[in-house]
Write a protein that holds these residues in place. Structure first.
Motif, PDB file in Angstrom:
ATOM      1  N   HIS A  61       1.145  -0.983   0.328  1.00  0.00           N
ATOM      2  CA  HIS A  61      -0.015   0.067   0.250  1.00  0.00           C
ATOM      3  C   HIS A  61       0.838   0.961  -0.163  1.00  0.00           C
ATOM      4  O   HIS A  61       1.147   2.361  -0.877  1.00  0.00           O
ATOM      5  CB  HIS A  61      -1.008  -0.268   1.477  1.00  0.00           C
ATOM      6  CG  HIS A  61      -2.235  -0.813   1.240  1.00  0.00           C
ATOM      7  ND1 HIS A  61      -2.819  -0.883   1.904  1.00  0.00           N
ATOM      8  CD2 HIS A  61      -2.134  -2.585  -0.204  1.00  0.00           C
ATOM      9  CE1 HIS A  61      -4.077  -1.938   1.316  1.00  0.00           C
ATOM     10  NE2 HIS A  61      -3.465  -2.684   0.701  1.00  0.00           N
ATOM     11  N   ALA A  62       2.170   1.165   1.286  1.00  0.00           N
ATOM     12  CA  ALA A  62       3.155   2.026   0.878  1.00  0.00           C
ATOM     13  C   ALA A  62       3.630   2.052  -0.193  1.00  0.00           C
ATOM     14  O   ALA A  62       3.688   3.711  -0.690  1.00  0.00           O
ATOM     15  CB  ALA A  62       3.477   2.251   2.510  1.00  0.00           C
ATOM     16  N   ALA A  63       4.167   1.482  -1.136  1.00  0.00           N
ATOM     17  CA  ALA A  63       4.197   1.554  -2.456  1.00  0.00           C
ATOM     18  C   ALA A  63       3.771   2.117  -3.355  1.00  0.00           C
ATOM     19  O   ALA A  63       4.431   2.568  -4.786  1.00  0.00           O
ATOM     20  CB  ALA A  63       5.051   0.258  -2.876  1.00  0.00           C
ATOM     21  N   TYR A  64       2.552   1.476  -3.728  1.00  0.00           N
ATOM     22  CA  TYR A  64       1.702   2.565  -4.641  1.00  0.00           C
ATOM     23  C   TYR A  64       1.442   3.759  -3.895  1.00  0.00           C
ATOM     24  O   TYR A  64       1.883   4.933  -5.419  1.00  0.00           O
ATOM     25  CB  TYR A  64       0.382   1.592  -4.227  1.00  0.00           C
ATOM     26  CG  TYR A  64      -0.320   0.894  -4.238  1.00  0.00           C
ATOM     27  CD1 TYR A  64       0.404  -0.547  -5.218  1.00  0.00           C
ATOM     28  CD2 TYR A  64      -1.408   0.152  -3.528  1.00  0.00           C
ATOM     29  CE1 TYR A  64       0.463  -1.726  -5.330  1.00  0.00           C
ATOM     30  CE2 TYR A  64      -1.369  -1.386  -2.867  1.00  0.00           C
ATOM     31  CZ  TYR A  64      -0.762  -2.369  -4.531  1.00  0.00           C
ATOM     32  OH  TYR A  64      -0.962  -4.056  -4.669  1.00  0.00           O
ATOM     33  N   HIS A  65       1.840   3.952  -2.960  1.00  0.00           N
ATOM     34  CA  HIS A  65       1.181   5.821  -3.277  1.00  0.00           C
ATOM     35  C   HIS A  65       2.288   6.405  -3.455  1.00  0.00           C
ATOM     36  O   HIS A  65       2.932   7.459  -3.502  1.00  0.00           O
ATOM     37  CB  HIS A  65       1.124   6.110  -0.915  1.00  0.00           C
ATOM     38  CG  HIS A  65      -0.200   6.026  -0.897  1.00  0.00           C
ATOM     39  ND1 HIS A  65      -0.946   6.410  -0.671  1.00  0.00           N
ATOM     40  CD2 HIS A  65      -0.178   5.243   0.076  1.00  0.00           C
ATOM     41  CE1 HIS A  65      -2.460   5.881  -0.492  1.00  0.00           C
ATOM     42  NE2 HIS A  65      -2.144   4.778   0.178  1.00  0.00           N
ATOM     43  N   SER A  66       4.131   5.736  -3.060  1.00  0.00           N
ATOM     44  CA  SER A  66       5.310   6.278  -3.302  1.00  0.00           C
ATOM     45  C   SER A  66       5.442   6.181  -4.444  1.00  0.00           C
ATOM     46  O   SER A  66       5.758   7.539  -5.138  1.00  0.00           O
ATOM     47  CB  SER A  66       6.249   5.625  -2.476  1.00  0.00           C
ATOM     48  OG  SER A  66       6.221   5.205  -1.183  1.00  0.00           O
ATOM     49  N   MET A 285      10.232   0.685   4.172  1.00  0.00           N
ATOM     50  CA  MET A 285      11.806   0.474   3.413  1.00  0.00           C
ATOM     51  C   MET A 285      11.894  -0.069   1.884  1.00  0.00           C
ATOM     52  O   MET A 285      11.901   0.103   1.363  1.00  0.00           O
ATOM     53  CB  MET A 285      13.269   0.300   4.767  1.00  0.00           C
ATOM     54  CG  MET A 285      14.764   0.991   4.009  1.00  0.00           C
ATOM     55  SD  MET A 285      14.793   2.772   3.917  1.00  0.00           S
ATOM     56  CE  MET A 285      14.785   2.894   5.674  1.00  0.00           C
ATOM     57  N   LYS A 286      10.812  -1.414   2.039  1.00  0.00           N
ATOM     58  CA  LYS A 286      10.586  -2.354   1.570  1.00  0.00           C
ATOM     59  C   LYS A 286       9.649  -1.377   0.272  1.00  0.00           C
ATOM     60  O   LYS A 286       9.841  -1.780  -1.044  1.00  0.00           O
ATOM     61  CB  LYS A 286       9.881  -3.670   2.237  1.00  0.00           C
ATOM     62  CG  LYS A 286      11.056  -4.469   2.728  1.00  0.00           C
ATOM     63  CD  LYS A 286       9.452  -5.648   2.475  1.00  0.00           C
ATOM     64  CE  LYS A 286      10.504  -6.377   4.276  1.00  0.00           C
ATOM     65  NZ  LYS A 286       8.931  -7.308   4.251  1.00  0.00           N
ATOM     66  N   ALA A 287       8.507  -0.480   0.943  1.00  0.00           N
ATOM     67  CA  ALA A 287       8.264   0.084  -0.151  1.00  0.00           C
ATOM     68  C   ALA A 287       8.819   1.000  -1.021  1.00  0.00           C
ATOM     69  O   ALA A 287       8.608   1.911  -2.275  1.00  0.00           O
ATOM     70  CB  ALA A 287       6.927   1.266   0.566  1.00  0.00           C
ATOM     71  N   TRP A 288       9.373   1.536  -0.252  1.00  0.00           N
ATOM     72  CA  TRP A 288      10.815   2.857  -0.703  1.00  0.00           C
ATOM     73  C   TRP A 288      11.901   2.410  -1.831  1.00  0.00           C
ATOM     74  O   TRP A 288      12.051   2.445  -3.433  1.00  0.00           O
ATOM     75  CB  TRP A 288      11.624   3.491   0.686  1.00  0.00           C
ATOM     76  CG  TRP A 288      12.576   4.813  -0.072  1.00  0.00           C
ATOM     77  CD1 TRP A 288      13.690   4.770   0.087  1.00  0.00           C
ATOM     78  CD2 TRP A 288      11.630   6.415  -0.809  1.00  0.00           C
ATOM     79  NE1 TRP A 288      13.592   6.582  -0.790  1.00  0.00           N
ATOM     80  CE2 TRP A 288      12.528   6.278  -0.976  1.00  0.00           C
ATOM     81  CE3 TRP A 288      10.464   6.439  -0.750  1.00  0.00           C
ATOM     82  CZ2 TRP A 288      12.204   8.617  -1.460  1.00  0.00           C
ATOM     83  CZ3 TRP A 288       9.369   7.507  -1.670  1.00  0.00           C
ATOM     84  CH2 TRP A 288      10.753   8.529  -1.066  1.00  0.00           C
ATOM     85  N   TRP A 289      12.077   0.862  -1.479  1.00  0.00           N
ATOM     86  CA  TRP A 289      13.157   0.225  -2.556  1.00  0.00           C
ATOM     87  C   TRP A 289      12.504   0.036  -4.162  1.00  0.00           C
ATOM     88  O   TRP A 289      12.499   0.148  -4.460  1.00  0.00           O
ATOM     89  CB  TRP A 289      13.262  -1.054  -1.631  1.00  0.00           C
ATOM     90  CG  TRP A 289      14.916  -0.569  -1.464  1.00  0.00           C
ATOM     91  CD1 TRP A 289      14.730  -0.356  -0.163  1.00  0.00           C
ATOM     92  CD2 TRP A 289      16.215  -0.575  -1.401  1.00  0.00           C
ATOM     93  NE1 TRP A 289      16.404  -0.323   0.322  1.00  0.00           N
ATOM     94  CE2 TRP A 289      17.100  -0.014  -0.827  1.00  0.00           C
ATOM     95  CE3 TRP A 289      16.802  -0.812  -3.218  1.00  0.00           C
ATOM     96  CZ2 TRP A 289      18.619  -0.174  -0.921  1.00  0.00           C
ATOM     97  CZ3 TRP A 289      18.107  -0.996  -3.331  1.00  0.00           C
ATOM     98  CH2 TRP A 289      19.454  -0.563  -2.247  1.00  0.00           C
TER      99      TRP A 289
END
Length: 489
Positions: A61-66, A285-289
């Motif tokens: 979910h955070a990856a989508y937003h990022s 951090m997973k989402a950011w990468w």
């Protein structure tokens, strides 16, 4: 017999009550105090239970937003224009520097943030550097980020709608200003989700649309290579020395705009709803990468192909450059997926902006207009608790904010220049300066090696200078374009 016993017992109770009447006033005050404490305790228990019942979100979910917060069609439209002034060598050097620095600064923000205490960028800054720091340093530039992203979204979406209007029958049936207004209204509707946590589905759809749009843009630039007869690869033809210098300075602002998602990253991090700070950092951090595995290659390929196709003749709206070399169906697909991306990205930034505005009301309301802010609202946000019945007040904030941004977009529809100004004045501090400042002051930063702290200060100082130059270039071009533009056309 039972009825008689009850009557006797009731009589005794009445007698006891009558005998204690002289102390009723004192007891009433005590009871009221206890009642108030019980109410307060009940509210706190309810809030605690609400927090405990919140389900942690997957890191995806955070990856989508990022991805949505950084990789936008708006940035892809304007990026090739920056290479027209920077050239191949200068453009690649600055692109690589911005890519690695923005990724690194995002990591530092994630490392510093304790999601059990810091829900927003401003809260993170105040929590580490001290109360009042964000009001002086972060909030002014965050405000610039939010309003300029809103304006740029309205302009870009409106321009795509104008193109759709023309493509339908060869004529433009609705005025430019009307299409910008329609874009602003649609963005308002999509931005009505209660908060960032509830809008992840919008970001999910936006991420899919972004990936498809990236491939479409790459295809459009790719098929244009070798077909542009007047493509040059040196200094833009026809520019004076001053215009060229301002274009070079403005180009950094466009690159900063492309990597400016950090203003909402703390909000995204907090939306994961983890009660353990360290676990939340690992997931974020997973989402950011993951997001940068998509963002960096997308931008790099687009810049390489667009420069190969158009060189220094690239415009600030690259779709116009390759439109004549692709089929009508490809253009329709680009318009559709680009609009989804615009509205998803705009909605994400609007959610953060609404929280930002409500926080400002809590802070400035009592000082400026004598507004009364309850303790519950101060702790849990404006209109918390019983205030939730005032949904129309939240709606009024949203309508007023989006309305102002739409009005400015209609008046000054200079997408490339506004993107550069947004990157220079808003995104540069929040992405390339403040994360290093916050990290170096934080307990984690205090334990970091001296070389790392020195590097952070050097990066912050260097990008501050670049941001100032970009602001000058962007303002110069806005003034130049305004002198020949007919407002509200």
């Amino acid at each position: 017999m039972v009825r008689e016993d009850n009557s006797v017992e009731e009589s005794r109770l009445n007698e006891g009550t009558t005998a204690q009447q002289p102390s009723t006033c004192g007891d009433h005050n005590e009871i009221t105090a206890v009642s108030d404490e019980n109410k307060k305790s009940a509210v706190e228990d309810e809030a605690q239970a609400s927090d405990n019942n919140r389900t942690p979100r997957p890191w995806l979910h955070a990856a989508y937003h990022s991805v949505i917060s950084v990789l936008g069609v708006g940035a892809m439209l304007a990026l090739p224009y920056s290479y027209a002034y920077l050239g191949w060598a200068g453009g690649m050097i600055l692109f690589v520097a911005c890519t690695f620095t923005s990724f690194y600064s995002g990591q530092l923000l994630i490392e510093c943030q304790d999601v059990t205490k810091h829900k927003t960028y401003s809260a993170l800054g105040d929590g580490i550097i001290g109360d009042g720091w964000s009001m002086r340093w972060v909030r002014p530039f965050q405000g610039i980020v939010f309003i300029t992203v809103l304006i740029a979204t309205v302009i870009a979406a409106g321009q795509f709608m104008i193109r759709i209007d023309i493509e339908l029958d060869g004529n433009q049936n609705i005025s430019n200003s009307s299409w910008y207004a329609v874009a602003g209204f649609m963005l308002l509707i999509i931005s009505l989700a209660p908060n960032v946590d509830k809008s992840w589905t919008v970001s999910f759809l936006g991420t899919i649309a972004t990936v498809v749009a990236v491939f479409m843009f790459l295809a459009g630039c790719g098929v244009s290579i070798g077909q542009v007869e007047d493509a040059t690869y040196g200094r833009p033809v026809g520019d004076t020395r001053t215009e060229f210098s301002m274009g070079v300075m403005e180009s950094f602002g466009i690159l900063a705009f492309a990597y400016g998602g950090h203003s909402v990253i703390p909000d995204v991090h907090a939306s994961l709803n983890h009660k353990d700070s360290e676990e939340s950092k690992k997931e974020m951090m997973k989402a950011w990468w993951c997001s940068y595995y998509i963002i960096a290659p997308s931008y790099l390929l687009l810049l390489c192909l667009s420069y190969a196709a158009f060189g220094s003749t690239a415009s600030a709206f690259v779709v116009d450059d390759f439109a004549q070399y692709v089929s009508q169906n490809v253009l329709w697909a680009i318009y559709a997926f680009s609009l989804v991306n615009f509205f998803a990205q705009g909605a994400l930034y609007n959610q953060a902006a609404f929280t930002y505005i409500e926080d400002l009301i809590i802070i400035l309301g009592p000082k400026c207009c004598g507004c009364t802010i309850s303790e519950e609202e101060y702790n849990d946000g404006l209109f918390a608790g019983e205030g939730r019945k005032h949904w129309h007040k939240k709606l009024a904030i949203r309508v007023l904010y989006v309305g102002v941004g739409t009005f400015i977009g209609v008046a000054l529809p200079f997408f490339g220049d506004l993107a550069a100004l947004s990157g220079a004045l808003g995104f540069t501090p929040c992405t390339f300066v403040y994360p290093f400042w916050i990290y170096n002051i934080s307990p984690i930063g205090q334990k970091a090696p001296s070389w790392k702290r020195a590097l952070n200060w050097l990066l912050a100082l260097s990008f501050t200078g670049l941001g100032a130059c970009a602001a000058v270039g962007a303002l110069y071009n806005i003034v130049q374009n305004s002198s020949t533009y007919q407002f509200f056309s």
